[in-house]
Design an enzyme around this catalytic site. Structure first.
Site, PDB file in Angstrom:
ATOM      1  N   HIS A 201       0.819  -1.222   0.000  1.00  0.00           N
ATOM      2  CA  HIS A 201       0.000   0.000   0.000  1.00  0.00           C
ATOM      3  C   HIS A 201       0.849   1.266   0.000  1.00  0.00           C
ATOM      4  CE1 HIS A 201      -4.052  -1.843   0.997  1.00  0.00           C
ATOM      5  NE2 HIS A 201      -3.218  -2.876   1.070  1.00  0.00           N
ATOM      6  N   ASP A 408       3.725   9.666  -0.807  1.00  0.00           N
ATOM      7  CA  ASP A 408       2.482   8.996  -0.433  1.00  0.00           C
ATOM      8  C   ASP A 408       2.204   7.898  -1.439  1.00  0.00           C
ATOM      9  OD1 ASP A 408       0.127   8.691   1.016  1.00  0.00           O
ATOM     10  OD2 ASP A 408      -0.318  10.838   0.988  1.00  0.00           O
TER      11      ASP A 408
HETATM   12  O1  F6P Z   1      -0.696   1.571   4.157  1.00  0.00           O
HETATM   13  C1  F6P Z   1      -0.475   2.454   5.154  1.00  0.00           C
HETATM   14  C2  F6P Z   1      -1.134   2.060   6.452  1.00  0.00           C
HETATM   15  O2  F6P Z   1      -0.533   0.944   7.047  1.00  0.00           O
HETATM   16  C3  F6P Z   1      -2.617   1.830   6.305  1.00  0.00           C
HETATM   17  O3  F6P Z   1      -2.928   0.500   6.071  1.00  0.00           O
HETATM   18  C4  F6P Z   1      -3.171   2.339   7.580  1.00  0.00           C
HETATM   19  O4  F6P Z   1      -4.451   2.854   7.445  1.00  0.00           O
HETATM   20  C5  F6P Z   1      -2.230   3.435   7.960  1.00  0.00           C
HETATM   21  O5  F6P Z   1      -1.013   3.158   7.325  1.00  0.00           O
HETATM   22  C6  F6P Z   1      -2.078   3.573   9.447  1.00  0.00           C
HETATM   23  O6  F6P Z   1      -1.480   2.422   9.922  1.00  0.00           O
HETATM   24  P1  F6P Z   1      -1.385   1.962  11.423  1.00  0.00           P
HETATM   25  O7  F6P Z   1      -2.296   2.812  12.245  1.00  0.00           O
HETATM   26  O8  F6P Z   1      -1.798   0.522  11.397  1.00  0.00           O
HETATM   27  O9  F6P Z   1       0.041   2.130  11.800  1.00  0.00           O
END
Ligand code: F6P
Length: 510
Positions: A201, A408
């Protein structure tokens, strides 16, 4: 339309028995040649993600309750999960033992437990103080600690074992994101029968940056346990293929890399949102009313600028504040302008996030101290998270959406704003260093390191004519509606199932 899939062409191996379109077909045919150890589970579709799609709350008598956490990923995968008897493996977000398999919102879920030490070393440490800054072009310096790496291996092994235990013979397993890069290979070692997809992601960095990671070869090999690796942008897939050559000494051909007799494909599948669902929320009478209330509460300004971010150093919030502060000083936005900045709390125990919070809050108070009048402030700063309805109302209330990320993977906020603007008004100022910049051609693109350029774009976006806004917004809305999160899931799973690879950039639905 631009192609974002790497070297699309014929599938590199025979079509599988599994039909992963929206649903996953029966895995029976594969069971006969399954290479597993005979202890397979019952699920034909297994999602492995860092987080469960539910949040834990407690009833007044202290009993655990699970509330769906609204998110694009779960809304995209829910139909597939239901049709194929899927299961979702993830962590609840709290330290403590695993809740054990359970059902919430009619979805089968398996929780992974993390000890307090693992939260510190795996989640806060290796995931968010090593990989996160490294993969975002070292905006903050990554830290490399062997103890954190050991925790990453151990926790990845727990997720992999849960996937192995849950997957039926011939199942499809979809692993998500940088927190779980070793899982594909760990599953592959035990289960030759399953089909494994991985989607990253966040960005995958250029090799000169990735090479800093002391465990770069292990990470590449971990990922190569998958059959298909999906990335947000074509450049991410290219960076990964280069890492395969340089870190693991492998040979790549077009978008594929060969490991023994397996051919692995790496391509771009830009993620999106449930555009239709969000637009429906934005069209609700209650939400439109709330949006009018927000503007009223802000003092009916001529221009409302909006920033919506996790409070993360990748998002470029200080850049935005600096540009805005200078524009106020120069009077280029007129006197009746307000910036609403939502900065939702995130990873608050990680040092760089604490520092950022101080920087942002100092800058907000400096601007408000200098330019506020009694009863009105030029920055409305909200260090909070809001439900989707309130977010939709904010998007409707804003004339200009500001996305100034330094780096990003995608930036779904830009797409959410566009989805909510059903009257085709509004404008987006968007960093070139987001995945969304490849798709939102109607945005005012900026280089967030060029403050003067950011300022000029904000001024142009704030002064946009209704006709120009409509033209730009129409372009962006068409893209977001046609390439929504369901399209993304179908494209990825279809390719994983061996359907002919399509150009992701095509305008028709798959
Ligand atoms: O991909 C980035 C991500 O891991 C998302 O899946 C998630 O919404 C965001 O960052 C925040 O992640 P976390 O709160 O699990 O660290």
């Amino acid at each position: 339309m631009k192609k974002t899939a790497d070297a699309p062409g014929e599938p590199s191996r025979p079509p599988p028995e599994l039909g992963v379109g929206v649903g996953v077909g029966p895995g029976v045919a594969l069971a006969a040649r399954a290479g597993h150890n005979g202890t397979a589970g019952r699920h034909r579709f297994v999602v492995v993600a860092s987080r469960l799609p539910v949040d834990r709350t407690e009833s007044p008598d202290g009993e655990a309750q699970w509330r769906p956490s609204p998110g694009g990923l779960v809304s995209a995968l829910e139909p597939v999960m239901r049709e194929s008897g899927g299961v979702w493996i993830g962590w609840s977000g709290d330290a403590g033992p695993a809740p054990g398999p359970f059902t919430a919102n009619d979805l089968d879920l398996v929780g992974i437990g993390l000890s307090a030490d693992q939260v510190r070393d795996y989640y806060e440490g290796f995931c968010n103080a090593t990989l996160w800054p490294l993969y975002h072009d070292v905006i903050a310096p990554p830290e490399f600690h062997r103890r954190w790496w050991d925790a990453y291996v151990t926790v990845n092994r727990s997720f992999a074992q849960a996937a192995v235990d849950q997957a039926a013979p011939g199942a499809t397993i979809w692993v998500h994101d940088y927190q779980l890069q070793l899982v594909p290979q760990m599953v592959r070692e035990q289960r030759g029968d399953v089909r494994i997809g991985f989607f990253n992601h966040i960005p995958f960095p250029g090799y000169e940056i990735f090479a800093q990671l002391p465990w770069r070869r292990q990470v590449v090999n971990g990922l190569l346990g998958a059959d298909l690796l999906g990335f947000q942008r074509r450049s991410d897939a290219t960076n990964f293929l280069r890492a395969c050559r340089r870190a693991a000494g492998l040979v790549t051909r077009g978008a594929t890399v060969r490991v023994g007799d397996r051919e692995i494909r790496a391509a771009a599948f830009p993620i999106s949102i449930d555009a239709e669902g969000l637009e429906q929320i934005a069209r609700r009478e209650s939400v439109r009313k709330r949006s009018a209330e927000i503007r009223l509460a802000l003092g009916e300004p001529d221009t409302v600028l909006l920033g919506v971010d996790r409070l993360d150093y990748t998002k470029g919030i200080p850049v935005r504040l600096r540009a805005y502060g200078e524009l106020l000083r120069e009077g280029r936005l007129g006197p009746r302008v307000v910036l609403v900045q939502v900065a939702s709390p995130s990873r608050e125990r990680v040092g760089a996030y604490r520092v950022l919070r101080d920087v942002v809050e100092r800058e907000v108070s400096r601007i408000n101290g200098e330019y506020a009048e009694v009863g009105s402030a030029p920055v409305n700063y909200l260090h909070q998270s809001f439900p989707r309805e309130e977010m939709a109302a904010l998007y409707l209330a804003a004339d200009v959406m500001l996305v100034t990320s330094l780096r990003d993977g995608m930036n779904l906020v830009a797409k959410e704003y566009v989805a909510c603007r059903y009257d085709e008004s509004g404008a987006v100022v968007l960093s070139e260093f987001t995945g969304a910049a490849d798709e939102l051609s109607g945005a005012f693109l900026i280089n967030p390191h060029d403050i003067d350029g950011v300022k000029d774009a904000i001024v142009r976006a704030a002064a946009i004519s209704p006709a120009d806004a409509r033209r730009r917004m129409r372009l962006m809305r068409r893209r977001v509606r046609e390439h929504d999160v369901a399209y993304w899931a179908r494209s990825f799973l279809g390719t994983l199932a061996g359907e002919p690879v399509r150009s992701y950039g095509g305008s028709g639905r798959a």
